[in-house]
Write a protein that holds these residues in place. Structure first.
Motif, PDB file in Angstrom:
ATOM      1  N   GLY A 238       1.228   1.074 -13.022  1.00 15.96           N
ATOM      2  CA  GLY A 238       0.970   2.150 -13.313  1.00 15.96           C
ATOM      3  C   GLY A 238      -0.532   2.102 -13.156  1.00 15.96           C
ATOM      4  N   LEU A 239      -1.442   1.141 -13.759  1.00 11.57           N
ATOM      5  CA  LEU A 239      -2.886   0.847 -13.898  1.00 11.57           C
ATOM      6  C   LEU A 239      -3.320   0.852 -12.007  1.00 11.57           C
ATOM      7  CD1 LEU A 239      -5.632  -0.524 -15.247  1.00 11.57           C
ATOM      8  CD2 LEU A 239      -4.450  -2.270 -15.261  1.00 11.57           C
ATOM      9  N   VAL A 240      -1.972  -0.119 -11.326  1.00  8.65           N
ATOM     10  CA  VAL A 240      -2.595  -0.017  -9.916  1.00  8.65           C
ATOM     11  C   VAL A 240      -2.451   1.121  -9.187  1.00  8.65           C
ATOM     12  CG1 VAL A 240      -2.226  -1.037  -7.975  1.00  8.65           C
ATOM     13  CG2 VAL A 240      -1.670  -2.446  -9.121  1.00  8.65           C
ATOM     14  N   LEU A 241      -1.613   2.328  -9.552  1.00  5.34           N
ATOM     15  CA  LEU A 241      -1.652   3.684  -8.901  1.00  5.34           C
ATOM     16  C   LEU A 241      -2.959   3.944  -9.503  1.00  5.34           C
ATOM     17  CD1 LEU A 241       1.561   4.860  -9.634  1.00  5.34           C
ATOM     18  CD2 LEU A 241       0.545   3.540  -7.253  1.00  5.34           C
ATOM     19  N   GLU A 242      -3.177   4.239 -10.958  1.00  4.50           N
ATOM     20  CA  GLU A 242      -4.773   4.524 -11.199  1.00  4.50           C
ATOM     21  C   GLU A 242      -6.067   4.173  -9.957  1.00  4.50           C
ATOM     22  OE1 GLU A 242      -7.624   4.110 -15.102  1.00  4.50           O
ATOM     23  OE2 GLU A 242      -5.972   4.347 -15.512  1.00  4.50           O
ATOM     24  N   ALA A 243      -6.030   2.646 -10.208  1.00  4.78           N
ATOM     25  CA  ALA A 243      -6.989   2.148  -9.241  1.00  4.78           C
ATOM     26  C   ALA A 243      -7.282   2.585  -7.568  1.00  4.78           C
ATOM     27  CB  ALA A 243      -7.227   0.597  -9.761  1.00  4.78           C
ATOM     28  N   GLN A 244      -5.835   2.968  -7.827  1.00  9.03           N
ATOM     29  CA  GLN A 244      -5.907   2.824  -6.007  1.00  9.03           C
ATOM     30  C   GLN A 244      -6.257   4.396  -6.096  1.00  9.03           C
ATOM     31  OE1 GLN A 244      -2.471   0.099  -4.157  1.00  9.03           O
ATOM     32  NE2 GLN A 244      -2.195   2.303  -4.787  1.00  9.03           N
ATOM     33  N   THR A 245      -5.609   5.816  -6.715  1.00  7.13           N
ATOM     34  CA  THR A 245      -6.739   6.701  -6.830  1.00  7.13           C
ATOM     35  C   THR A 245      -7.943   6.822  -6.585  1.00  7.13           C
ATOM     36  OG1 THR A 245      -4.446   7.982  -7.943  1.00  7.13           O
ATOM     37  CG2 THR A 245      -6.220   9.207  -8.070  1.00  7.13           C
ATOM     38  N   ALA A 246      -8.748   6.474  -7.737  1.00  7.11           N
ATOM     39  CA  ALA A 246     -10.090   6.526  -8.342  1.00  7.11           C
ATOM     40  C   ALA A 246     -10.603   5.734  -6.978  1.00  7.11           C
ATOM     41  CB  ALA A 246      -9.825   5.028  -8.857  1.00  7.11           C
ATOM     42  N   TRP A 247     -10.190   4.379  -5.916  1.00  8.65           N
ATOM     43  CA  TRP A 247     -10.641   4.266  -5.076  1.00  8.65           C
ATOM     44  C   TRP A 247     -10.050   4.673  -3.513  1.00  8.65           C
ATOM     45  CZ3 TRP A 247     -13.835  -0.825  -4.480  1.00  8.65           C
ATOM     46  CH2 TRP A 247     -14.773  -0.505  -5.346  1.00  8.65           C
ATOM     47  N   ALA A 248      -9.493   5.518  -3.214  1.00  6.72           N
ATOM     48  CA  ALA A 248      -8.401   5.932  -2.351  1.00  6.72           C
ATOM     49  C   ALA A 248      -9.482   6.088  -0.821  1.00  6.72           C
ATOM     50  CB  ALA A 248      -8.135   7.294  -2.491  1.00  6.72           C
ATOM     51  N   PRO A 249     -11.007   6.248  -1.417  1.00  5.88           N
ATOM     52  CA  PRO A 249     -11.798   6.251  -0.542  1.00  5.88           C
ATOM     53  C   PRO A 249     -12.260   4.859   0.744  1.00  5.88           C
ATOM     54  CG  PRO A 249     -12.575   7.623  -2.238  1.00  5.88           C
ATOM     55  CD  PRO A 249     -11.652   6.924  -2.125  1.00  5.88           C
ATOM     56  N   TYR A 250     -12.085   3.939  -0.118  1.00 10.27           N
ATOM     57  CA  TYR A 250     -12.189   2.944   0.121  1.00 10.27           C
ATOM     58  C   TYR A 250     -11.110   2.395   0.948  1.00 10.27           C
ATOM     59  CZ  TYR A 250     -16.111   3.584  -2.589  1.00 10.27           C
ATOM     60  OH  TYR A 250     -17.024   4.351  -3.525  1.00 10.27           O
ATOM     61  N   ALA A 251     -10.127   1.863   0.536  1.00 10.90           N
ATOM     62  CA  ALA A 251      -8.813   1.652   1.144  1.00 10.90           C
ATOM     63  C   ALA A 251      -8.994   1.505   2.191  1.00 10.90           C
ATOM     64  CB  ALA A 251      -7.329   2.052   0.470  1.00 10.90           C
ATOM     65  N   ILE A 252      -8.207   0.518   3.211  1.00  9.95           N
ATOM     66  CA  ILE A 252      -8.163   0.497   4.792  1.00  9.95           C
ATOM     67  C   ILE A 252      -6.925   1.708   4.819  1.00  9.95           C
ATOM     68  CG2 ILE A 252      -7.616  -0.973   6.467  1.00  9.95           C
ATOM     69  CD1 ILE A 252      -9.612  -3.085   4.719  1.00  9.95           C
ATOM     70  N   GLU A 253      -7.091   2.305   6.042  1.00  7.21           N
ATOM     71  CA  GLU A 253      -5.770   3.335   6.561  1.00  7.21           C
ATOM     72  C   GLU A 253      -4.800   2.723   6.656  1.00  7.21           C
ATOM     73  OE1 GLU A 253      -3.834   6.361   6.743  1.00  7.21           O
ATOM     74  OE2 GLU A 253      -6.434   6.170   6.260  1.00  7.21           O
ATOM     75  N   GLY A 254      -3.616   2.779   6.042  1.00  6.17           N
ATOM     76  CA  GLY A 254      -2.187   1.874   6.428  1.00  6.17           C
ATOM     77  C   GLY A 254      -1.769   0.773   5.802  1.00  6.17           C
ATOM     78  N   SER A 255      -3.227   0.088   5.102  1.00 12.11           N
ATOM     79  CA  SER A 255      -2.985  -1.116   4.631  1.00 12.11           C
ATOM     80  C   SER A 255      -1.569  -0.765   3.331  1.00 12.11           C
ATOM     81  CB  SER A 255      -3.813  -0.895   3.156  1.00 12.11           C
ATOM     82  OG  SER A 255      -4.234  -0.740   2.686  1.00 12.11           O
ATOM     83  N   TRP A 256      -1.107  -1.853   3.154  1.00 14.51           N
ATOM     84  CA  TRP A 256       0.882  -2.366   2.121  1.00 14.51           C
ATOM     85  C   TRP A 256       0.046  -2.160   0.771  1.00 14.51           C
ATOM     86  CZ3 TRP A 256       0.463  -4.557  -2.896  1.00 14.51           C
ATOM     87  CH2 TRP A 256       1.959  -5.275  -2.434  1.00 14.51           C
ATOM     88  N   GLU A 257       0.881  -1.491   0.189  1.00 18.98           N
ATOM     89  CA  GLU A 257       0.862  -0.947  -1.356  1.00 18.98           C
ATOM     90  C   GLU A 257       1.635  -1.615  -2.141  1.00 18.98           C
ATOM     91  OE1 GLU A 257       0.489   3.180  -2.214  1.00 18.98           O
ATOM     92  OE2 GLU A 257      -0.153   3.740  -0.379  1.00 18.98           O
ATOM     93  N   PRO A 258       1.923  -0.908  -2.839  1.00 16.80           N
ATOM     94  CA  PRO A 258       3.191  -2.390  -3.526  1.00 16.80           C
ATOM     95  C   PRO A 258       3.519  -0.910  -3.795  1.00 16.80           C
ATOM     96  CG  PRO A 258       1.802  -1.619  -5.196  1.00 16.80           C
ATOM     97  CD  PRO A 258       0.948  -1.567  -3.738  1.00 16.80           C
ATOM     98  N   ALA A 259       5.196  -0.340  -3.577  1.00 21.13           N
ATOM     99  CA  ALA A 259       6.390   0.415  -3.624  1.00 21.13           C
ATOM    100  C   ALA A 259       7.193   0.628  -4.677  1.00 21.13           C
ATOM    101  CB  ALA A 259       7.791   0.328  -2.471  1.00 21.13           C
ATOM    102  N   GLY A 260       6.394  -0.467  -5.938  1.00 25.10           N
ATOM    103  CA  GLY A 260       7.224   0.223  -7.574  1.00 25.10           C
ATOM    104  C   GLY A 260       6.631  -1.331  -7.966  1.00 25.10           C
ATOM    105  N   PRO A 261       6.961  -0.966  -9.599  1.00 21.69           N
ATOM    106  CA  PRO A 261       6.495  -2.287 -10.012  1.00 21.69           C
ATOM    107  C   PRO A 261       7.881  -3.467  -9.727  1.00 21.69           C
ATOM    108  CG  PRO A 261       7.325  -0.355 -11.345  1.00 21.69           C
ATOM    109  CD  PRO A 261       7.573  -0.303  -9.636  1.00 21.69           C
ATOM    110  N   ALA A 262       8.473  -3.289  -8.965  1.00 25.60           N
ATOM    111  CA  ALA A 262       9.605  -5.141  -8.517  1.00 25.60           C
ATOM    112  C   ALA A 262       8.314  -5.510  -7.523  1.00 25.60           C
ATOM    113  CB  ALA A 262      10.262  -4.317  -7.512  1.00 25.60           C
ATOM    114  N   ASP A 263       7.350  -4.725  -6.963  1.00 21.53           N
ATOM    115  CA  ASP A 263       6.341  -5.559  -5.995  1.00 21.53           C
ATOM    116  C   ASP A 263       4.931  -6.090  -6.913  1.00 21.53           C
ATOM    117  OD1 ASP A 263       7.174  -5.109  -3.381  1.00 21.53           O
ATOM    118  OD2 ASP A 263       5.982  -3.214  -3.453  1.00 21.53           O
TER     119      ASP A 263
END
Length: 160
Positions: free
Chosen positions: A38-63
């Motif tokens: 949940g914290l990672v998703l919050e960070a990814q939303t806040a920092w979405a403009p900085y992310a590299i298009e198509g980069s790996w991201e966790p699919a869920g808590p198991a990752d």
């Protein structure tokens, strides 16, 4: 002051720099992996403009579970201090006063109690820094602890 309120103040202080995110939750608010996700998703939303298009991201808590390693309280305090005061992109560069961060982290650990449990995706050593990614950013680090029915997590993300 109530423990949860004090922990929130400490985490807000530790996460006041750009790219650093903190969380305090009830220990029964979900598993460690779910809360970090949940914290990672919050960070990814806040920092979405900085992310590299198509980069790996966790699919869920198991990752997240796959990336975290149990550590002792002392190592967790070191990592959490680094995540608050240091810079994953430019090691050696300080983002904030290290002593302030260290004192705040010690208070967080004390509030979680002597039987607290800790995890991180970071390995700090004299040879450098290693980590297992938990987000879609080039650099990330997380430290999470549970104790006294509470969970705290601190995450730093960065993109060069």
């Amino acid at each position: 002051m109530e423990t949860t309120a004090e922990l929130r103040l400490m985490l807000d202080s530790l996460a006041e720099e750009d790219g650093v995110f903190g969380r305090v939750e009830s220990g029964d608010a979900g598993s460690v992996d779910e809360q970090v996700y949940g914290l990672v998703l919050e960070a990814q939303t806040a920092w979405a403009p900085y992310a590299i298009e198509g980069s790996w991201e966790p699919a869920g808590p198991a990752d997240i579970a796959d990336a975290l390693t149990a550590v002792d309280r002392e190592e967790a305090e070191t990592v959490m201090t680094y995540l608050s005061a240091g810079d994953l992109i430019s090691p050696g560069r300080l983002r904030r006063d290290r002593e302030h961060a260290h004192r705040a982290v010690q208070r967080v650990a004390k509030l979680l109690g002597p039987d607290s449990k800790w995890w991180t995706n970071i390995e700090l050593s004299a040879k450098g820094l290693g980590w297992n990614p938990v987000s879609r950013f080039s650099f990330d680090g997380v430290a999470v602890g549970t104790g006294n029915g509470l969970l705290v997590a601190l995450l730093q993300v960065g993109e060069d």
